[in-house]
Design a protein around this motif. Sequence first.
Motif, PDB file in Angstrom:
ATOM      1  N   THR A 149       0.842  -1.197   0.000  1.00 28.36           N
ATOM      2  CA  THR A 149       0.000   0.000   0.000  1.00 28.36           C
ATOM      3  C   THR A 149       0.880   1.251   0.000  1.00 28.36           C
ATOM      4  OG1 THR A 149      -1.656  -1.232   1.238  1.00 28.36           O
ATOM      5  CG2 THR A 149      -1.874   1.165   1.226  1.00 28.36           C
ATOM      6  N   ILE A 153       1.242   4.132  -2.829  1.00 30.51           N
ATOM      7  CA  ILE A 153       1.054   5.558  -2.546  1.00 30.51           C
ATOM      8  C   ILE A 153       2.239   6.356  -3.093  1.00 30.51           C
ATOM      9  CG2 ILE A 153       1.045   7.232  -0.640  1.00 30.51           C
ATOM     10  CD1 ILE A 153      -0.700   5.160   0.922  1.00 30.51           C
ATOM     11  N   PHE A 157       1.964   9.110  -5.871  1.00 36.11           N
ATOM     12  CA  PHE A 157       2.468  10.463  -5.602  1.00 36.11           C
ATOM     13  C   PHE A 157       3.333  10.955  -6.757  1.00 36.11           C
ATOM     14  CE2 PHE A 157       6.143  12.932  -4.152  1.00 36.11           C
ATOM     15  CZ  PHE A 157       5.535  14.039  -3.561  1.00 36.11           C
ATOM     16  N   VAL A 268       5.654   7.839   5.030  1.00 37.83           N
ATOM     17  CA  VAL A 268       4.619   6.801   5.004  1.00 37.83           C
ATOM     18  C   VAL A 268       5.192   5.563   5.704  1.00 37.83           C
ATOM     19  CG1 VAL A 268       5.317   6.412   2.583  1.00 37.83           C
ATOM     20  CG2 VAL A 268       3.299   5.252   3.447  1.00 37.83           C
ATOM     21  N   VAL A 293       0.255   8.127   6.946  1.00 35.91           N
ATOM     22  CA  VAL A 293       0.973   9.022   6.033  1.00 35.91           C
ATOM     23  C   VAL A 293       0.955  10.459   6.550  1.00 35.91           C
ATOM     24  CG1 VAL A 293       0.456   7.639   3.967  1.00 35.91           C
ATOM     25  CG2 VAL A 293      -1.113   9.469   4.674  1.00 35.91           C
ATOM     26  N   LEU A 297       0.499  13.174   1.683  1.00 32.67           N
ATOM     27  CA  LEU A 297       0.177  11.887   1.045  1.00 32.67           C
ATOM     28  C   LEU A 297      -1.258  11.431   1.321  1.00 32.67           C
ATOM     29  CD1 LEU A 297       3.494   9.857   1.503  1.00 32.67           C
ATOM     30  CD2 LEU A 297       2.687  11.110  -0.519  1.00 32.67           C
ATOM     31  N   GLU A 298      -1.938  12.160   2.168  1.00 29.27           N
ATOM     32  CA  GLU A 298      -3.294  11.738   2.535  1.00 29.27           C
ATOM     33  C   GLU A 298      -4.214  11.516   1.329  1.00 29.27           C
ATOM     34  OE1 GLU A 298      -5.374  14.312   5.260  1.00 29.27           O
ATOM     35  OE2 GLU A 298      -6.987  12.850   5.524  1.00 29.27           O
ATOM     36  N   PHE A 300      -3.810  10.146  -1.273  1.00 28.49           N
ATOM     37  CA  PHE A 300      -3.568   8.898  -2.000  1.00 28.49           C
ATOM     38  C   PHE A 300      -4.034   7.656  -1.235  1.00 28.49           C
ATOM     39  CE2 PHE A 300      -0.397  12.077  -3.187  1.00 28.49           C
ATOM     40  CZ  PHE A 300      -0.664  12.186  -4.547  1.00 28.49           C
ATOM     41  N   LEU A 301      -4.455   7.831  -0.011  1.00 33.33           N
ATOM     42  CA  LEU A 301      -4.850   6.669   0.799  1.00 33.33           C
ATOM     43  C   LEU A 301      -5.984   5.888   0.116  1.00 33.33           C
ATOM     44  CD1 LEU A 301      -4.837   8.056   4.463  1.00 33.33           C
ATOM     45  CD2 LEU A 301      -3.231   6.420   3.444  1.00 33.33           C
ATOM     46  N   SER A 322      -6.935   8.791  -4.808  1.00 30.32           N
ATOM     47  CA  SER A 322      -6.719   7.561  -4.034  1.00 30.32           C
ATOM     48  C   SER A 322      -6.141   6.457  -4.915  1.00 30.32           C
ATOM     49  CB  SER A 322      -8.052   7.099  -3.453  1.00 30.32           C
ATOM     50  OG  SER A 322      -7.963   5.763  -3.041  1.00 30.32           O
ATOM     51  N   ILE A 323      -5.313   5.626  -4.290  1.00 32.04           N
ATOM     52  CA  ILE A 323      -4.809   4.468  -5.038  1.00 32.04           C
ATOM     53  C   ILE A 323      -5.911   3.450  -5.302  1.00 32.04           C
ATOM     54  CG2 ILE A 323      -2.444   4.673  -4.162  1.00 32.04           C
ATOM     55  CD1 ILE A 323      -3.188   2.215  -2.280  1.00 32.04           C
TER      56      ILE A 323
ATOM     57  N   THR C 172      -6.078  -1.850  -8.576  1.00 33.30           N
ATOM     58  CA  THR C 172      -5.048  -1.265  -7.719  1.00 33.30           C
ATOM     59  C   THR C 172      -3.732  -2.032  -7.837  1.00 33.30           C
ATOM     60  OG1 THR C 172      -6.772  -0.598  -6.170  1.00 33.30           O
ATOM     61  CG2 THR C 172      -4.519  -0.585  -5.342  1.00 33.30           C
TER      62      THR C 172
END
Lengths: 485, 485, 447, 447
Positions: A149, A153, A157, A268, A293, A297-298, A300-301, A322-323, C172
């Motif tokens: 994860t 991220i 990013f 992270v 994070v 980076l938030e 991308f959570l 978000s990822i 993902t």
Amino acid sequence: MEEALGTTGLLLNEPLLWKKGKKGRCGFSLPRRDVEPCSLDEELIGEGPDFPDLSEVDVVRHYTRLAQWNFGVDTGMYPLGSCTMKYSPKTNEKQASLPGFTGAHPLLPSGLSQGALKMMFEFEQYLNEITGMHATTLQPAAGAHGELTGMLIIYAFHKKQGSQRSKIIVPDTAHGTNPASVSLCGFRPVPVTSNEQGILSVEAIAEIMDQDTAGIMVTNPNTLGLFEENIQKIAEIVHAKGGLVYCDGANMNAVMGMVKMGDIGIDVMQLNLHKTFSTPHGGGGPGSGPVSVTKHLEPFLPVPRVVEENGTYILAENYPNSIGKISAFYGAFGVVIKAYSYIRSMGPENLKKASQLAVLNANYIKEMLKGTLHLPYDRPCMHECVFSDKHQAAQKIATLDMAKRLMDYGFHPPTVYFPLVVPGAIMVEPTETESKEDIDQFIEAFKAIASEAKENPDMLHHAPKSCKVKRLDEVTAARKPCLAG
Amino acid sequence: MEEALGTTGLLLNEPLLWKKGKKGRCGFSLPRRDVEPCSLDEELIGEGPDFPDLSEVDVVRHYTRLAQWNFGVDTGMYPLGSCTMKYSPKTNEKQASLPGFTGAHPLLPSGLSQGALKMMFEFEQYLNEITGMHATTLQPAAGAHGELTGMLIIYAFHKKQGSQRSKIIVPDTAHGTNPASVSLCGFRPVPVTSNEQGILSVEAIAEIMDQDTAGIMVTNPNTLGLFEENIQKIAEIVHAKGGLVYCDGANMNAVMGMVKMGDIGIDVMQLNLHKTFSTPHGGGGPGSGPVSVTKHLEPFLPVPRVVEENGTYILAENYPNSIGKISAFYGAFGVVIKAYSYIRSMGPENLKKASQLAVLNANYIKEMLKGTLHLPYDRPCMHECVFSDKHQAAQKIATLDMAKRLMDYGFHPPTVYFPLVVPGAIMVEPTETESKEDIDQFIEAFKAIASEAKENPDMLHHAPKSCKVKRLDEVTAARKPCLAG
Amino acid sequence: MIYLPHTDEDIFSMLQVLGVDNLDDLFSTLPEDCRFNGDLNLPEALSEWELNDHMSTLSDNMAVSPEYKVFLGAGSYEHFIPESVSYLLGRSEFVTSYTPYQPEMSQGTLQAIYEYQTLAARLLGMEVATASHYDGATALAEALLMAVRITKRKKVAISSLIHPLYRRVVQTYFEPTGYEVVELPYLNNGVTDATGLDEMDDLAAVAIQSPNFFGCIENLQVLGQKAHDKKTLFVASFTEALAYGLLKNPGSQGADIVGGEGQSLGIPRSFGGPALGILASSKKHMRSLPGRLVGKTKDLDGKTGFVLTLATREQHIRREKATSNICTNNSLCALAAAMYLASVGGTGIRKLAQLNHDKAEYLKKELKKAGFTITFDSPTFNEFVVEFPSGFEATHKHLLEKKIIAGLCLAPYYPELANHYLLCVTETRSKNDMDALVREVKSWKKL
Amino acid sequence: MIYLPHTDEDIFSMLQVLGVDNLDDLFSTLPEDCRFNGDLNLPEALSEWELNDHMSTLSDNMAVSPEYKVFLGAGSYEHFIPESVSYLLGRSEFVTSYTPYQPEMSQGTLQAIYEYQTLAARLLGMEVATASHYDGATALAEALLMAVRITKRKKVAISSLIHPLYRRVVQTYFEPTGYEVVELPYLNNGVTDATGLDEMDDLAAVAIQSPNFFGCIENLQVLGQKAHDKKTLFVASFTEALAYGLLKNPGSQGADIVGGEGQSLGIPRSFGGPALGILASSKKHMRSLPGRLVGKTKDLDGKTGFVLTLATREQHIRREKATSNICTNNSLCALAAAMYLASVGGTGIRKLAQLNHDKAEYLKKELKKAGFTITFDSPTFNEFVVEFPSGFEATHKHLLEKKIIAGLCLAPYYPELANHYLLCVTETRSKNDMDALVREVKSWKKL
Ligand SMILES: Cc1ncc(COP(=O)(O)O)c(C=O)c1O
Ligand SMILES: Cc1ncc(COP(=O)(O)O)c(C=O)c1O
């Protein structure tokens, strides 16, 4: 020493499940049929799985007997380095089995699942506080899943920045999951060697950090049980080149309340709830690997995220950067309950004290055994210490022999042959829940084994002698795999 | 035979509780103090008990290790004759732990305890139906306590009749609790010998029954596992002389749905819920020994009684002829829940089938082992069969040696040296929850031991060899008792 | 603190051995500027009793059976779990042990997981199953990555009737790899439209879920054949493992790899996790499987025993070249599944699966009678899609107040299916529950 | 049926071995007229799931904490039980074993009960405790019978402040024996009036409960001395074992035999049973004790182990000459108590007992402030008697609707104490609960 801890006694053999039972038995109470039978197209119907038919007592005895062949933290000391086998409080199990939790469907309307959402929300806050980070996701199902994860991220990013980078720096002391996570995410791991003190030098990083490097992944405290003292400088270097710093936080048990990773340059990180936060390991899992994070980076959570709106909690999806999703639902909710219960039971002072005592125990063992076992890095350690079998090499006694012999003494062996930077490594992590008496007994046992290594090396080669089975042939198992019966 | 059932493996030694711990630890979460301290007169305050201080993990390991030294029905076959060690279903444990039951204060107003009262009321009805009796009390806490209750009822009955009688007839096959209960109630037990078929003859009873005899106490099926075939005639004789017939119903597992004791002349009897009705024995208890009586004895039952009035249940005290109270409250309510759950889960057909299969299993063992072991009464048995060590006497192998050796084979030994009428008795009660495979394995083991008795008697004298301890010195234990540490 | 055994005296004497004055000094290697010198801002410690109250309050704030009649499936199923399984699963020798790195001391876990692998493989008709994965979605993602590794092709096709959340997880996982994921549309009868496959020659895998997200049973045989014709690996997925108690399993219909969810097999829903990712393959591909595998072997005396094996696939040996990064898996969930399957047995699972099917058919029939449309006419197992009159959303909300959860609204996942709901009926829903549901939706319809 | 493992085939082949045609024929020795040929009139079998529903309904029909605030003690106490104890007590090796007749296979139970005996003896200040008895009432009855056996005297005196239900059990046990039971009255300050003892020379025993039924602490020392002066055995009883965490124990005050109730020590109330009869004595009298005893010994190799011992006192050896008829006892309850005491520890039990005391004092004080009378001025532990205004019965009922159970009405037990209530406060009642109680009784008083 009083009576030795390890002894032997009656156990029962038990055949494989399908060698038991008789067709027609059942160990499951079939619900009453209150609707008419209704047949399905013959074409679609299978033969039915080839399972044995057992009664309830058959099943109960099978697993009762199997359980008795196992050793857990509840049985005794389990000082597996890097695994943080601390005691798992019983009340946490009870909380996780409350009917409102176990019975909850994950797609309940949020108005009907406020209990779960509130708990998740608060728990994320707690982890933010402990890590010094800004936001947390509970979705990763284990430490390695958290690492992935985190890598995703970092990938997202850089992508968002418009700069695709191909590499991640991974020190030689890294846990095996680190390079694997890096490459699962399509990055190339760039190895870097730790210095003679067992930690990363600023120079080594400065030398290899470049614009094609997405970041660094460092385990801190590292797998030698040492704190990466240069972490802030290293973070500066990485940041200066546009990279991000990932911290494998699986060893957080050393520094709760002592270090906030968010304050020392980490962008992270993941936490392993099944290590630091006392959830039991279940013979291999389930775990939970939340990722925390910094603010930048938030976005991308993973989604959904738990959000509070005027005192009610909802699951919010609307995070365009978000990822995406990393688990089908919200991760190992049932595990999170236990970790939440742990943090609530401990409170801030005891969490810090737990870390201090974990470090005390590890240093005590290091000090008491360093005359007996070779200690490659003789410096104050964090939550674990790493020895090697160098002193025993003369007697042709390897780490494995001593590990197996420890079983006869009633202890689970430490982690062996890891980290790879120490040949024949013996990595001892007692955790804070071992008392001084238990640790003293462990030290005595290891000393006794070291004597045996001199006096009776053959016994060690044949150890263990007390377990239900003798030393198992792992080579043939791998050469001619038999994975199903 | 495949791999033998019994084997050995790692267990952990564990010192006595007070050899563990350190002053100042605590394994109990002390509640927050929300009131001011308030001191009590110094005079009244003691030194405080000399208990060790342990942490939660200390306690958990202590009892986890101890548990592993034990053998239960969940571990394997436990054919203790007269003890009906059948499988205890897990769902019964769950029901008994429902918070409305475990949390209930016994002196709750009846309006606030309808759940418990209804359950007790219904359960009494079920036992009435199974025994063919008229009314039941759940107050006795175990089988022997039920016997005492029964004796008290017989005493009260005669007293009410104005005729005080001093004796109770007790056959030689009676369980030890029977004569003890008789004399605890102030009666003198009058022994009577069973005939060469192992049962009571009409003549023997006719000979000794007189007007000073309050009644007879007969275990039926008896402790030889035989049905008292003359019970009706015997009852007639006893009744004719104004006596009452007590049945020790601990062996009811043989005849549920096959015999109604109320129909064959029994006036009062107890049932052992921890035998026939599957509640677990807990290493010695708690049990529950409800007493059922015919209509003419109902007035003497203990108080309070559960009574239904227009759909609500109350505890009624107003029974002037009652023997009074035999327990502080209502007996082992928590045990009753389990037995109630069992009866509800089984239903009428399966209860009867359970008895049939219990009898099938016992006869099968009798038939299969009678070539190997001496069978003093070679007739169809009920739920258990009694062998002796006569065939092995030549090799100086006694019942005890074979019993101990069975442990190495992974079985709990049968009841030994009981009933007393069979010297060197080996009393096997498999119960219906043992499968044919398990029973066959048991038979094989006994045959193997009989061979060993011939070939290697010394090994048997030194058995068991697999258990955590070797054969224990019971003689010294009794001669120089050490009952506390 | 009851979990911390150290007395002050213990601490003092241990510090003395270390020649250190106090606990803080143990951290001398922490650079001053790395130290956090404040107090953690966390709630004060609760006693065990306060925790009980607090957690009960949270738990009471959840809508669950038996108070609520929940007709939700969609990847998480309510099935009865025997108390014997719960009890056995709670034994601390299983619960408090680690991954069985030291096999001589872990034979309980190892034999149990070996048995689980076997039962899982038999259920799916496959030769080999791993020791477990995180959940159905990640198992599927790993199955597809595995297919990519095996075939060295860079594109996979997945049915749009695979659970939407699973597809998002696959996305993902695939996003940074550069491999492509294409989706196959669905037909009017609620099964995958595979005609597009004819055009795609370079596929590593085709993935199909059966029963699919609409509850419909796919013709895996035909789809698998299509895949194999193009030397594409056929990957089967599932969310309702119990279906294979009744239906043909994926292995018998040509699946090369299977990745799905085992929560149905004795694991509580627990708000979606922990779950049980089941991952299975043919023997041919076993060395490409990610995750732990338990194998049978012998000890020095020739006695049978079990060990973790084929570790050279794994991260702790292979590091960046491993088949996956997985380390901790969901072992205790696999153990639960094994216990559950051992309890249900071959005869029982058939009956139980049939009962699930028959109950769902009953509800289908009653809803039809009540005038609602069953959207897809393909056979289903225990879930199906129904179309309610427009504006049903309000009814759905009203039913919540009546403690009925009338299925999952499909519109967020399939915008074209406005007013369509996915309903699930397992053995835990009684005829009464279903009749009540029908009665209620009917009465609201009239309003 | 999931508890019956026999398949039809098993039954058939076993019957063949026996040369019998069907199961009924196994019962050939049953005389025809002893047979019941009908069907048992019992409810049809429930599935596990139906049973769950049924039992939950019954359980939900009970008034318990935390929903109800229960201020009832009177021989059954609400104390917190650690989850660790519940878990450990549920281990099937403990639960599903029998009385440890075969010690080599039962060392777990035996060591644990030996430890229990030791902890019980230490708690009471006695030398020996038995492996357990049914409950406090039967333990007291047996203690008195034991005194009769030892002294060969035929009369006992018991305080009227021994739990009324215990006294009734003693009466029942004594009724057919011909031994006499006399009751000692009580004084205005709520303790036993022992002046009558001076007249009684032939007493086998004097029995006193402390804290007594009114919660008052008796002066055991003085009462014991009085008994000993007449060569009478001094028997102490108790219903609230936790009190000895704080108070002087009976042994230190001269008790020869102690019989009381251990439910407080980690055993749920469970509507009054199963309970834990604790029976203890001096070593001198140990051979007169009824029930099981575990003793320490050695095995053939000289290793320490534990066995049931002094069996010659018992029914299975001595039959009618046994010290008692007891066979099955309450072993698992004794184990629970041992686990509980091990968890609480010496330091903890002191603190916990003090907290019980202090909370009860708080309520006492608040009730006094509110204008109610605390009837007896002797010191108490966690129970005390309060006099409410006449007509309080109605208030008591009203409070039930508010889910407050405001103690036990004493009138049925002590008719002279109309409007007197016995209130109990343990660590489980919060200050808030107590304040609510006081507020409510005050507001009703005003009406
Ligand atoms: C340092 C470190 N990092 C990462 C991991 C991986 O965590 P998990 O096993 O939960 O995937 C571990 C677990 O052993 C670890 O010790
Ligand atoms: C035939 C018989 N009667 C009576 C009893 C005594 O029952 P309990 O142990 O419950 O007091 C037993 C128990 O062993 C028994 O087998």
